[in-house]
Design a protein around this motif. Structure first.
Motif, PDB file in Angstrom:
ATOM      1  N   ARG A 115       0.799  -1.209   0.000  1.00 41.34           N
ATOM      2  CA  ARG A 115       0.000   0.000   0.000  1.00 41.34           C
ATOM      3  C   ARG A 115       0.842   1.273   0.000  1.00 41.34           C
ATOM      4  O   ARG A 115       0.450   2.315  -0.534  1.00 41.34           O
ATOM      5  CB  ARG A 115      -0.909  -0.027   1.232  1.00 41.34           C
ATOM      6  N   SER A 116       2.060   1.208   0.595  1.00 40.81           N
ATOM      7  CA  SER A 116       2.849   2.413   0.859  1.00 40.81           C
ATOM      8  C   SER A 116       3.094   3.247  -0.401  1.00 40.81           C
ATOM      9  O   SER A 116       2.998   4.477  -0.363  1.00 40.81           O
ATOM     10  CB  SER A 116       4.196   2.023   1.472  1.00 40.81           C
ATOM     11  N   ALA A 117       3.410   2.599  -1.503  1.00 42.58           N
ATOM     12  CA  ALA A 117       3.786   3.343  -2.705  1.00 42.58           C
ATOM     13  C   ALA A 117       2.579   3.832  -3.497  1.00 42.58           C
ATOM     14  O   ALA A 117       2.719   4.719  -4.347  1.00 42.58           O
ATOM     15  CB  ALA A 117       4.665   2.465  -3.593  1.00 42.58           C
ATOM     16  N   THR A 118       1.410   3.274  -3.256  1.00 45.48           N
ATOM     17  CA  THR A 118       0.239   3.637  -4.065  1.00 45.48           C
ATOM     18  C   THR A 118      -0.800   4.443  -3.288  1.00 45.48           C
ATOM     19  O   THR A 118      -1.751   4.937  -3.878  1.00 45.48           O
ATOM     20  CB  THR A 118      -0.445   2.361  -4.606  1.00 45.48           C
ATOM     21  N   SER A 119      -0.591   4.575  -1.975  1.00 46.74           N
ATOM     22  CA  SER A 119      -1.634   5.211  -1.167  1.00 46.74           C
ATOM     23  C   SER A 119      -1.845   6.671  -1.530  1.00 46.74           C
ATOM     24  O   SER A 119      -2.976   7.158  -1.561  1.00 46.74           O
ATOM     25  CB  SER A 119      -1.286   5.096   0.318  1.00 46.74           C
ATOM     26  N   LEU A 284      -4.346   5.046 -13.147  1.00 50.74           N
ATOM     27  CA  LEU A 284      -3.424   6.131 -12.791  1.00 50.74           C
ATOM     28  C   LEU A 284      -2.017   5.600 -12.526  1.00 50.74           C
ATOM     29  O   LEU A 284      -1.016   6.203 -12.930  1.00 50.74           O
ATOM     30  CB  LEU A 284      -3.950   6.865 -11.551  1.00 50.74           C
ATOM     31  N   VAL A 285      -1.937   4.472 -11.839  1.00 52.88           N
ATOM     32  CA  VAL A 285      -0.633   3.931 -11.444  1.00 52.88           C
ATOM     33  C   VAL A 285       0.182   3.488 -12.658  1.00 52.88           C
ATOM     34  O   VAL A 285       1.393   3.748 -12.741  1.00 52.88           O
ATOM     35  CB  VAL A 285      -0.836   2.755 -10.460  1.00 52.88           C
ATOM     36  N   ILE A 286      -0.476   2.823 -13.608  1.00 53.91           N
ATOM     37  CA  ILE A 286       0.267   2.243 -14.744  1.00 53.91           C
ATOM     38  C   ILE A 286       1.004   3.310 -15.555  1.00 53.91           C
ATOM     39  O   ILE A 286       2.220   3.179 -15.782  1.00 53.91           O
ATOM     40  CB  ILE A 286      -0.683   1.402 -15.620  1.00 53.91           C
ATOM     41  N   PRO A 287       0.359   4.386 -15.990  1.00 54.17           N
ATOM     42  CA  PRO A 287       1.138   5.387 -16.746  1.00 54.17           C
ATOM     43  C   PRO A 287       2.066   6.219 -15.864  1.00 54.17           C
ATOM     44  O   PRO A 287       3.155   6.596 -16.304  1.00 54.17           O
ATOM     45  CB  PRO A 287       0.056   6.265 -17.394  1.00 54.17           C
ATOM     46  N   LEU A 288       1.660   6.482 -14.618  1.00 54.15           N
ATOM     47  CA  LEU A 288       2.479   7.364 -13.775  1.00 54.15           C
ATOM     48  C   LEU A 288       3.809   6.716 -13.387  1.00 54.15           C
ATOM     49  O   LEU A 288       4.826   7.406 -13.262  1.00 54.15           O
ATOM     50  CB  LEU A 288       1.709   7.766 -12.517  1.00 54.15           C
ATOM     51  N   ARG A 289       3.810   5.402 -13.153  1.00 48.68           N
ATOM     52  CA  ARG A 289       5.069   4.760 -12.752  1.00 48.68           C
ATOM     53  C   ARG A 289       6.098   4.857 -13.871  1.00 48.68           C
ATOM     54  O   ARG A 289       7.301   4.883 -13.604  1.00 48.68           O
ATOM     55  CB  ARG A 289       4.854   3.299 -12.325  1.00 48.68           C
ATOM     56  N   ARG A 290       5.630   4.940 -15.102  1.00 51.85           N
ATOM     57  CA  ARG A 290       6.549   5.101 -16.224  1.00 51.85           C
ATOM     58  C   ARG A 290       6.861   6.578 -16.467  1.00 51.85           C
ATOM     59  O   ARG A 290       8.029   6.951 -16.631  1.00 51.85           O
ATOM     60  CB  ARG A 290       5.910   4.486 -17.481  1.00 51.85           C
ATOM     61  N   ALA A 291       5.844   7.428 -16.458  1.00 57.83           N
ATOM     62  CA  ALA A 291       6.048   8.845 -16.777  1.00 57.83           C
ATOM     63  C   ALA A 291       6.897   9.550 -15.715  1.00 57.83           C
ATOM     64  O   ALA A 291       7.688  10.436 -16.035  1.00 57.83           O
ATOM     65  CB  ALA A 291       4.689   9.542 -16.907  1.00 57.83           C
ATOM     66  N   LEU A 292       6.728   9.162 -14.447  1.00 62.52           N
ATOM     67  CA  LEU A 292       7.483   9.804 -13.369  1.00 62.52           C
ATOM     68  C   LEU A 292       8.687   8.974 -12.935  1.00 62.52           C
ATOM     69  O   LEU A 292       9.311   9.284 -11.912  1.00 62.52           O
ATOM     70  CB  LEU A 292       6.557  10.041 -12.154  1.00 62.52           C
ATOM     71  N   ASP A 293       8.980   7.921 -13.678  1.00 63.29           N
ATOM     72  CA  ASP A 293      10.108   7.040 -13.373  1.00 63.29           C
ATOM     73  C   ASP A 293      10.010   6.501 -11.936  1.00 63.29           C
ATOM     74  O   ASP A 293      10.941   6.613 -11.139  1.00 63.29           O
ATOM     75  CB  ASP A 293      11.439   7.794 -13.565  1.00 63.29           C
ATOM     76  N   LEU A 294       8.856   5.916 -11.641  1.00 62.72           N
ATOM     77  CA  LEU A 294       8.602   5.385 -10.299  1.00 62.72           C
ATOM     78  C   LEU A 294       8.674   3.862 -10.279  1.00 62.72           C
ATOM     79  O   LEU A 294       8.162   3.230  -9.346  1.00 62.72           O
ATOM     80  CB  LEU A 294       7.215   5.835  -9.808  1.00 62.72           C
ATOM     81  N   THR A 295       9.284   3.266 -11.287  1.00 56.81           N
ATOM     82  CA  THR A 295       9.263   1.801 -11.377  1.00 56.81           C
ATOM     83  C   THR A 295      10.012   1.130 -10.218  1.00 56.81           C
ATOM     84  O   THR A 295       9.739  -0.022  -9.900  1.00 56.81           O
ATOM     85  CB  THR A 295       9.890   1.347 -12.711  1.00 56.81           C
ATOM     86  N   GLY A 296      10.937   1.861  -9.592  1.00 53.75           N
ATOM     87  CA  GLY A 296      11.619   1.289  -8.434  1.00 53.75           C
ATOM     88  C   GLY A 296      10.760   1.296  -7.178  1.00 53.75           C
ATOM     89  O   GLY A 296      10.977   0.512  -6.249  1.00 53.75           O
ATOM     90  N   PHE A 297       9.766   2.196  -7.140  1.00 53.34           N
ATOM     91  CA  PHE A 297       8.897   2.315  -5.963  1.00 53.34           C
ATOM     92  C   PHE A 297       7.568   1.584  -6.156  1.00 53.34           C
ATOM     93  O   PHE A 297       7.018   1.034  -5.209  1.00 53.34           O
ATOM     94  CB  PHE A 297       8.607   3.793  -5.667  1.00 53.34           C
ATOM     95  N   ILE A 298       7.053   1.658  -7.376  1.00 50.77           N
ATOM     96  CA  ILE A 298       5.809   0.946  -7.692  1.00 50.77           C
ATOM     97  C   ILE A 298       6.186  -0.215  -8.599  1.00 50.77           C
ATOM     98  O   ILE A 298       6.427  -0.040  -9.793  1.00 50.77           O
ATOM     99  CB  ILE A 298       4.789   1.876  -8.378  1.00 50.77           C
ATOM    100  N   THR A 299       6.277  -1.379  -8.041  1.00 47.04           N
ATOM    101  CA  THR A 299       6.784  -2.548  -8.774  1.00 47.04           C
ATOM    102  C   THR A 299       5.642  -3.358  -9.375  1.00 47.04           C
ATOM    103  O   THR A 299       4.454  -3.033  -9.189  1.00 47.04           O
ATOM    104  CB  THR A 299       7.597  -3.450  -7.831  1.00 47.04           C
ATOM    105  N   LEU A 300       6.014  -4.429 -10.054  1.00 45.73           N
ATOM    106  CA  LEU A 300       4.985  -5.323 -10.594  1.00 45.73           C
ATOM    107  C   LEU A 300       4.175  -5.979  -9.489  1.00 45.73           C
ATOM    108  O   LEU A 300       3.062  -6.427  -9.721  1.00 45.73           O
ATOM    109  CB  LEU A 300       5.645  -6.395 -11.470  1.00 45.73           C
TER     110      LEU A 300
END
Length: 462
Positions: A115-119, A284-300
């Motif tokens: 929950r921490s990364a998506t809340s 919201l999460v799917i495009p934002l993790r790529r657009a904001l380079d959050l792939t290390g925080f919001i993982t698969l």
């Protein structure tokens, strides 16, 4: 559909503990997330999205202006379908907001690490969905300047407050939900606003975030009081989500309209709210993790969990759809059977079957794990669900009213341009607020991720 090599590679790395990407540290979390707000130049995609949102918001202003000049006659509503798009939109927006609250509040209480990364994204989505929902009952009134009649205040006709009416419960629940959502979101932002204040280099940023941080210094006393307050809000908001949609369901169940007399409506509405909310968070999460380079925080791992939640909610809602068709025949009530047959094969049949396919059939793709982790496909599934949930609200509101107990008054609702403009404009209101939030507040909770990293280190997991 097969998974890409990149997905297969990431798929192999997804484990139970994979809620933080490799190489992420407490410092990198703080630097990356705060720089997105303080230092990074506004990207082109943001301007494009914000421009489109402003265009839709302008359409909303025009639609409301024309509504206030000409009245609700510009919509397609007429007796007996006096509830049209406005009430359907209201239930739709409230439902999506509730999914965000479930993620931020309920899963906080269960101490779910994912929950921490998506809340923060979920909470921000909730705030602007609630704002869109709050507009709809007011403009539905027709004489909107009497909006305060919605308030349960004592009057000479002794109509209010009627404590036995679900409409009264609805008003109280909505009011508490709106206030609670705003406060819950803001309280959770305080430690991160203080981080932005301390890292800001420009004076206006230091002043702005300093004011918003309310003097947060990160002392042990501040943290202790923060934890207590945030926990209390979470404990309030989680059951409130269930109660608000139970009450909305009871609003319908208490009406003298065939098709609405269903004791299953409270859980039906809660399941629908959860489904639509999870879908919007995924969108919201799917495009934002790529657009904001959050792939290390919001993982698969986060994507996988949200997809599983959406699948679960879809199954629960599909069961309600079955009961919705079965019960009128089981009871043998003629008018309710008429409504069901009208939905199955009448004028609104395309809408009804679209609801079944989009909310019940399409999410079944998520049983297959590679498809669940295929982000473009998952985005499309979530989009189908969001559209399907709007159709469900439309079918519930209009489907029952257009075949009421008086056959001579049967009426087919035809939405006008202004109905669609109001719906599209409300989407613009939501997107405008969300794009502004993207630019001025951190979309990932920095302090929660730092806590998670410290916990992992203490457990020896990293």
């Amino acid at each position: 559909m097969g998974a890409s090599p990149e997905t297969r590679q990431e798929l192999n790395r997804v484990t139970h503990m994979d809620v933080i990407g490799p190489g992420v540290t407490a410092l990198s979390v703080t630097v990356h997330v705060s720089d997105l707000v303080l230092e990074r130049r506004t990207p082109l995609w943001w301007w494009a999205g914000f421009g489109l949102s402003l265009g839709l918001l302008g359409l909303f202003v025009v639609a409301l202006g024309w509504l206030f000049i000409r009245g609700v006659g510009i919509w397609g509503i007429d007796w007996p379908v006096a509830w049209g798009f406005a009430i359907g939109n209201y239930v739709w927006w409230v439902g999506m907001a509730s999914g965000g609250t479930l993620i931020s509040a309920l899963f906080f209480l269960t101490r779910s690490e994912w929950r921490s990364a998506t809340s923060r994204i979920a909470e921000t989505m909730t705030v602007f969905c609630v704002a869109c929902a709050g507009v709809m009952p007011v403009i539905h009134l027709g004489r909107w300047w009497y909006f305060y009649w919605l308030f349960p205040y004592p009057n000479t006709m002794a109509l209010w407050p009627q404590f036995r009416s679900p409409l009264h419960w609805d008003f109280v629940a909505i009011l508490v939900y709106v206030a609670g959502s705003m406060l819950f979101w803001y309280v959770g932002l305080l430690p991160d606003l203080a981080t932005l204040r301390d890292r800001a280099r420009r004076r206006w940023q230091r002043v702005l975030y300093g004011l918003l941080a309310l003097g947060w210094q990160g002392s042990s006393r501040h943290w202790r009081q923060f934890k207590i307050l945030y926990g209390l809000f979470a404990a309030l908001m989680a059951p409130l989500v269930c109660s608000i949609h139970s009450i909305v369901g009871l609003d319908f169940a208490g009406g003298l309209t065939p098709g609405w007399h269903e004791t299953q409506f409270p859980p039906y509405f809660v399941f629908g709210a959860a489904l639509s909310g999870f879908a919007v968070v995924l969108m919201l999460v799917i495009p934002l993790r790529r657009a904001l380079d959050l792939t290390g925080f919001i993982t698969l791992r986060h994507i996988d969990v949200l997809a599983r939640l959406m699948l679960t909610a879809s199954l629960l809602l599909s069961y309600c759809y079955l009961i919705e068709v079965f019960m009128p025949f089981y009871r043998g009530e003629e008018h309710e059977i008429t409504v069901v047959m009208s939905e199955l094969g009448g004028y609104y049949a395309p809408w009804y079957w679209a609801k079944i396919i989009l909310n019940g059939v399409v999410p079944q793709l998520l049983w297959i794990r590679p498809l669940r982790l295929n982000r473009p496909l998952l985005f499309l599934v979530a989009l189908c669900v969001v559209v399907g949930m709007w159709i469900e609200r439309y079918v519930i509101v209009v489907g029952g009213l257009h075949r009421n107990y008086t056959e001579s008054s049967w009426f087919v609702f035809m939405p006008t341009f202004w109905d669609w403009a109001t719906l599209a404009g409300s989407v613009g209101l939501f997107l405008t607020g969300f794009f502004l939030a993207l630019r001025f507040i951190p979309m990932v909770s920095m302090f929660e991720l730092r806590e998670l990293l410290h916990k992992k280190r203490a457990e020896g997991g990293r």
